[in-house]
Motif scaffolding. Structure first.
Motif, PDB file in Angstrom:
ATOM      1  N   GLU B  23       0.828  -1.218   0.000  1.00 17.61           N
ATOM      2  CA  GLU B  23       0.000   0.000   0.000  1.00 17.61           C
ATOM      3  C   GLU B  23       0.861   1.267   0.000  1.00 17.61           C
ATOM      4  OE1 GLU B  23      -4.305   0.839   1.829  1.00 17.61           O
ATOM      5  OE2 GLU B  23      -2.755   0.660   3.364  1.00 17.61           O
ATOM      6  N   LYS B  24       1.986   1.214   0.717  1.00 19.93           N
ATOM      7  CA  LYS B  24       2.876   2.388   0.756  1.00 19.93           C
ATOM      8  C   LYS B  24       3.489   2.644  -0.628  1.00 19.93           C
ATOM      9  CE  LYS B  24       4.029   2.474   5.646  1.00 19.93           C
ATOM     10  NZ  LYS B  24       5.055   2.248   6.675  1.00 19.93           N
ATOM     11  N   PHE B  40      -4.931  -6.185  -3.333  1.00 18.04           N
ATOM     12  CA  PHE B  40      -5.820  -7.123  -2.636  1.00 18.04           C
ATOM     13  C   PHE B  40      -6.002  -6.652  -1.198  1.00 18.04           C
ATOM     14  CE2 PHE B  40      -1.731  -8.598  -1.471  1.00 18.04           C
ATOM     15  CZ  PHE B  40      -1.048  -8.881  -2.639  1.00 18.04           C
ATOM     16  N   GLY B  41      -6.902  -7.332  -0.473  1.00 19.67           N
ATOM     17  CA  GLY B  41      -7.299  -6.901   0.866  1.00 19.67           C
ATOM     18  C   GLY B  41      -6.143  -6.668   1.825  1.00 19.67           C
ATOM     19  N   ALA B  42      -5.077  -7.474   1.713  1.00 25.27           N
ATOM     20  CA  ALA B  42      -3.974  -7.402   2.679  1.00 25.27           C
ATOM     21  C   ALA B  42      -2.937  -6.331   2.331  1.00 25.27           C
ATOM     22  CB  ALA B  42      -3.287  -8.765   2.762  1.00 25.27           C
ATOM     23  N   LYS B  43      -3.275  -5.431   1.400  1.00 26.41           N
ATOM     24  CA  LYS B  43      -2.266  -4.478   0.899  1.00 26.41           C
ATOM     25  C   LYS B  43      -1.630  -3.616   1.991  1.00 26.41           C
ATOM     26  CE  LYS B  43      -5.961  -1.422  -0.752  1.00 26.41           C
ATOM     27  NZ  LYS B  43      -7.022  -2.360  -1.128  1.00 26.41           N
ATOM     28  N   GLY B  44      -2.347  -3.405   3.088  1.00 27.15           N
ATOM     29  CA  GLY B  44      -1.834  -2.547   4.151  1.00 27.15           C
ATOM     30  C   GLY B  44      -0.746  -3.183   4.989  1.00 27.15           C
ATOM     31  N   GLY B  58      -4.655 -11.398  -6.939  1.00 27.68           N
ATOM     32  CA  GLY B  58      -5.460 -10.255  -6.520  1.00 27.68           C
ATOM     33  C   GLY B  58      -6.486  -9.817  -7.541  1.00 27.68           C
ATOM     34  N   ILE B  59      -7.110  -8.673  -7.233  1.00 25.73           N
ATOM     35  CA  ILE B  59      -8.298  -8.247  -7.990  1.00 25.73           C
ATOM     36  C   ILE B  59      -7.992  -7.635  -9.361  1.00 25.73           C
ATOM     37  CG2 ILE B  59      -9.734  -7.916  -5.947  1.00 25.73           C
ATOM     38  CD1 ILE B  59      -9.047  -4.940  -6.017  1.00 25.73           C
ATOM     39  N   LEU B 236     -17.411  -4.990   0.885  1.00 25.21           N
ATOM     40  CA  LEU B 236     -18.286  -6.172   0.894  1.00 25.21           C
ATOM     41  C   LEU B 236     -17.521  -7.384   0.357  1.00 25.21           C
ATOM     42  CD1 LEU B 236     -21.618  -4.619  -0.395  1.00 25.21           C
ATOM     43  CD2 LEU B 236     -21.142  -5.435   1.924  1.00 25.21           C
ATOM     44  N   ARG B 237     -16.698  -7.150  -0.647  1.00 28.98           N
ATOM     45  CA  ARG B 237     -15.926  -8.244  -1.236  1.00 28.98           C
ATOM     46  C   ARG B 237     -14.676  -8.556  -0.414  1.00 28.98           C
ATOM     47  NH1 ARG B 237     -12.807 -11.191  -1.972  1.00 28.98           N
ATOM     48  NH2 ARG B 237     -11.736 -11.984  -3.806  1.00 28.98           N
ATOM     49  N   GLU B 238     -13.971  -7.503  -0.027  1.00 26.38           N
ATOM     50  CA  GLU B 238     -12.682  -7.730   0.641  1.00 26.38           C
ATOM     51  C   GLU B 238     -12.825  -8.066   2.131  1.00 26.38           C
ATOM     52  OE1 GLU B 238     -10.246  -4.302  -0.460  1.00 26.38           O
ATOM     53  OE2 GLU B 238      -9.473  -5.474  -2.155  1.00 26.38           O
ATOM     54  N   GLY B 239     -14.015  -7.806   2.689  1.00 32.31           N
ATOM     55  CA  GLY B 239     -14.216  -8.058   4.123  1.00 32.31           C
ATOM     56  C   GLY B 239     -14.651  -9.479   4.450  1.00 32.31           C
ATOM     57  N   ILE B 240     -14.827 -10.312   3.432  1.00 37.35           N
ATOM     58  CA  ILE B 240     -15.364 -11.656   3.684  1.00 37.35           C
ATOM     59  C   ILE B 240     -14.419 -12.482   4.569  1.00 37.35           C
ATOM     60  CG2 ILE B 240     -16.193 -13.802   2.635  1.00 37.35           C
ATOM     61  CD1 ILE B 240     -16.835 -12.176   0.074  1.00 37.35           C
ATOM     62  N   THR B 241     -13.125 -12.428   4.248  1.00 34.02           N
ATOM     63  CA  THR B 241     -12.141 -13.229   4.999  1.00 34.02           C
ATOM     64  C   THR B 241     -12.185 -12.907   6.492  1.00 34.02           C
ATOM     65  OG1 THR B 241     -10.729 -13.149   3.057  1.00 34.02           O
ATOM     66  CG2 THR B 241      -9.706 -13.899   5.086  1.00 34.02           C
ATOM     67  N   GLU B 242     -12.197 -11.611   6.806  1.00 33.55           N
ATOM     68  CA  GLU B 242     -12.202 -11.208   8.216  1.00 33.55           C
ATOM     69  C   GLU B 242     -13.516 -11.628   8.892  1.00 33.55           C
ATOM     70  OE1 GLU B 242     -11.197  -7.073   8.750  1.00 33.55           O
ATOM     71  OE2 GLU B 242     -11.734  -7.183  10.888  1.00 33.55           O
ATOM     72  N   ALA B 243     -14.621 -11.454   8.173  1.00 29.06           N
ATOM     73  CA  ALA B 243     -15.921 -11.830   8.725  1.00 29.06           C
ATOM     74  C   ALA B 243     -15.951 -13.325   9.049  1.00 29.06           C
ATOM     75  CB  ALA B 243     -17.028 -11.470   7.733  1.00 29.06           C
ATOM     76  N   LEU B 244     -15.395 -14.122   8.151  1.00 25.64           N
ATOM     77  CA  LEU B 244     -15.371 -15.570   8.354  1.00 25.64           C
ATOM     78  C   LEU B 244     -14.609 -15.940   9.630  1.00 25.64           C
ATOM     79  CD1 LEU B 244     -14.800 -16.783   4.714  1.00 25.64           C
ATOM     80  CD2 LEU B 244     -16.470 -17.799   6.264  1.00 25.64           C
ATOM     81  N   SER B 245     -13.498 -15.250   9.876  1.00 28.28           N
ATOM     82  CA  SER B 245     -12.684 -15.574  11.044  1.00 28.28           C
ATOM     83  C   SER B 245     -13.421 -15.214  12.337  1.00 28.28           C
ATOM     84  CB  SER B 245     -11.333 -14.869  10.963  1.00 28.28           C
ATOM     85  OG  SER B 245     -11.517 -13.475  11.074  1.00 28.28           O
TER      86      SER B 245
END
Lengths: 385, 385
Positions: B23-24, B40-44, B58-59, B236-245
């Protein structure tokens, strides 16, 4: 060896045998609404297996990327007769090391490509090409920057040729005319766009041209008005090689050089050679790929001694590559050290020994003979060697 | 290890150390008018060296291609301490075998990536995203085909999620709402466009939506009206992994499957598991990449025995890959045989032995222990072995 095995119309994935002619594959895809991601002058005779073995580049690499991104799978026959089947049709596969990559661009020295799975892009309906004249090479670079920002996603080729290359092709090709006959320019650009909406593309192209004219980046320019003009503009660029061969002796170099310095070598070499030969430059400006060609009445050892090793040394000192897209083959195998360190060449030799310990596949190509030390061709490979 | 070494503004070539956060790097490039070709979601939190070592997808792979096309050079430290410097900044270089490719996606088992040269695309000014609801998975495929032909060069992502995945993310993420609250759909699509002219892009997008609605491909849809809505659709798309955990135990699979059969495995597996767990599917439809996730109250050996080896066997029988973009690591090393032949694995083992004969780099990853036969880890490698 020239059969199409399958085509996935939903995803544009073509599987075929290695002997298929590039242009025939493209014609097959045209009917399905797709296209081959690579294109160049030799498309009517070259085969896809050879394209892959030489990691061929061409005029559309700028848009569709290299073969490394588009080849999804290969079938390869190894020196020991083993058939390696990685003929998958998946865009993504991260199970283990991507073995097929090492055969792309290996010029058949590690194995023979026999079948191919390749991702093909959608064939978009709108194609345009403009022919531009520029005063300085720095203007060509400025035009490239304007094209990147103003044509953006529709830019599909950005080629350049100098005046000497244009003169060469005009004087040796029947029926081709200078598209900008009112004045002579030092440099010419051929800019192609490909998109899905003609009106949108034309608007972007008009805007790009207006900006280039306003800023004085481009001295003159013309947009191809029909298919015939489209083809004739491209013939000016693609016909240079054939014209050179008609003109007499020609020394050819295919260099990657950082764009800002790219044309300096043409000028420096012309200065060295004086009246002995004509040095011209053309190529894929968007990729930093210069085709440096020296035309002389006949092959001459004095001329050659002024060209080599000067061209290689100059390229190495500017962190370039002595073979951008043509490969090393037999003639340039010894030149590998201008672009690769001795350590890298040593590792390459280990790859060769691992896959072809008896040296039966395309011998004497790619790697210099000196990299195989006394007896080492038949020696086992280990990390400590 | 997190320094930017150089950036070529004319050609978009970034050279940096391997520890730079994705991300940086993207923020740095934003100021220069460029962007990273992967997202992708983990870019940070993820680092570019890790991205390369895992050949991250990734996307945006659909638009900008894989890392294999965009990585121009690498610096790699080998097991024996040798530094391999192929940190070139050239788009084309066909001098010898392209050694760096074998380290991309090798998960650090052949060498450690320490520096990177990467080609970055121009950051175009216009980005749009639409959220669509579809009744059947076949409609999702039809929508992809319409997007390829009508959005063409501006299509930059084509993601899908099923209703169960949407419910999962909505119930575990604060502040996110269903963008299509009036009715429930079995499948949702997130289609992103990126281009250089907002008006052109919007016209293409409106045309695409009209065609999809007219043909009954899409049941309902909404275009993001501002940056906040753009981001929330993506969440909504990138938050699925975290929601699942957050929801309990989760079994995760990252599969490449030919698009027509892609969703069958979700249905088949749900049928096998019945009420024991909830099976959901989402991922990169444009790349044929399914993220198959099984959510259960807790980890359970009965559930696991119904999932594995079923998922792997099903994938292998449909010529898919058991790891599309996540790699094999330690947990899936033994699953390599579902996607690669014993001969291929044997060759990979030879690569490992050649570069790391003592097995000190990321041991037990990628290749299964069984591929190193008795004593072979320390044996010299030859073509006849």
């Amino acid at each position: 060896m020239d059969n199409i095995i399958s085509f996935d119309e939903g995803n544009g994935i073509l599987v075929c045998e290695a002997g298929c002619i590039l242009e025939k594959l493209d014609s097959f895809l045209a009917e399905k609404g797709y296209m081959m991601p690579l294109d160049f002058g030799a498309k009517g005779s070259c085969q896809i297996g050879g394209n892959i073995s030489t990691n061929a580049g061409g005029i559309h690499l700028l848009r569709y990327g290299s073969l490394r991104a588009n080849i999804l799978g290969l079938e390869i026959v190894l020196a020991n007769g083993q058939v390696i089947d990685s003929l998958r049709s998946l865009r993504k596969d991260n199970t283990g090391y991507d073995m097929k990559q090492i055969f792309i661009g290996a010029e058949g020295t590690l194995g023979v490509v026999t079948k191919v799975s390749i991702l093909t892009p959608a064939r978009l309906s709108s194609r345009n090409v403009v022919f531009l004249g520029c005063k300085y090479f720095t203007d060509c670079q400025r035009a490239l920057k304007e094209a990147r920002s103003n044509l953006g996603e529709i830019l599909s080729a950005f080629e350049f040729l100098d005046r000497k290359a244009l003169d060469m092709v005009l004087s040796h090709s029947d029926g081709l005319r200078d598209p900008l006959p009112d004045s002579k320019h030092s440099f010419y650009l051929l800019v192609e766009t490909t998109g899905s909406c003609f009106n949108h593309d034309r608007e972007k192209l008009d805007n790009f041209l207006e900006i280039c004219m306003d800023k004085g980046v481009v001295a003159d320019g013309v947009v191809a008005q029909d298919n015939q003009q489209f083809r004739s503009f491209w013939q000016l660029r693609e016909g240079i090689t054939e014209a050179l061969s008609k003109a007499g002796a020609v020394y050819k170099y295919d260099l990657s050089i950082p764009v800002p310095y790219m044309y300096n070598i043409v000028e420096n070499l012309q200065h060295r050679l004086g009246d002995l030969a004509v040095v011209m430059g053309y190529g894929h400006l968007g990729d930093g790929n210069l085709h440096l060609n020296i035309s002389a009445p006949r092959y001459d050892s004095k001329i050659f001694s002024l060209i080599e090793p000067f061209v290689y040394e100059w390229t190495a000192s500017h962190k370039g590559s002595v073979s951008a897209e043509h490969g090393l083959g037999f003639m340039k195998a010894d030149a590998i050290y201008y672009s690769k360190s001795p350590e890298m060449v040593q590792w390459m030799t280990r790859f060769k020994q691992m896959f072809d310990c008896n040296g039966i596949l395309n011998p004497y190509k790619v790697l210099p003979g000196s990299s195989f030390k006394e007896g080492s061709r038949y020696r086992n490979v280990s990390n400590s060697s």
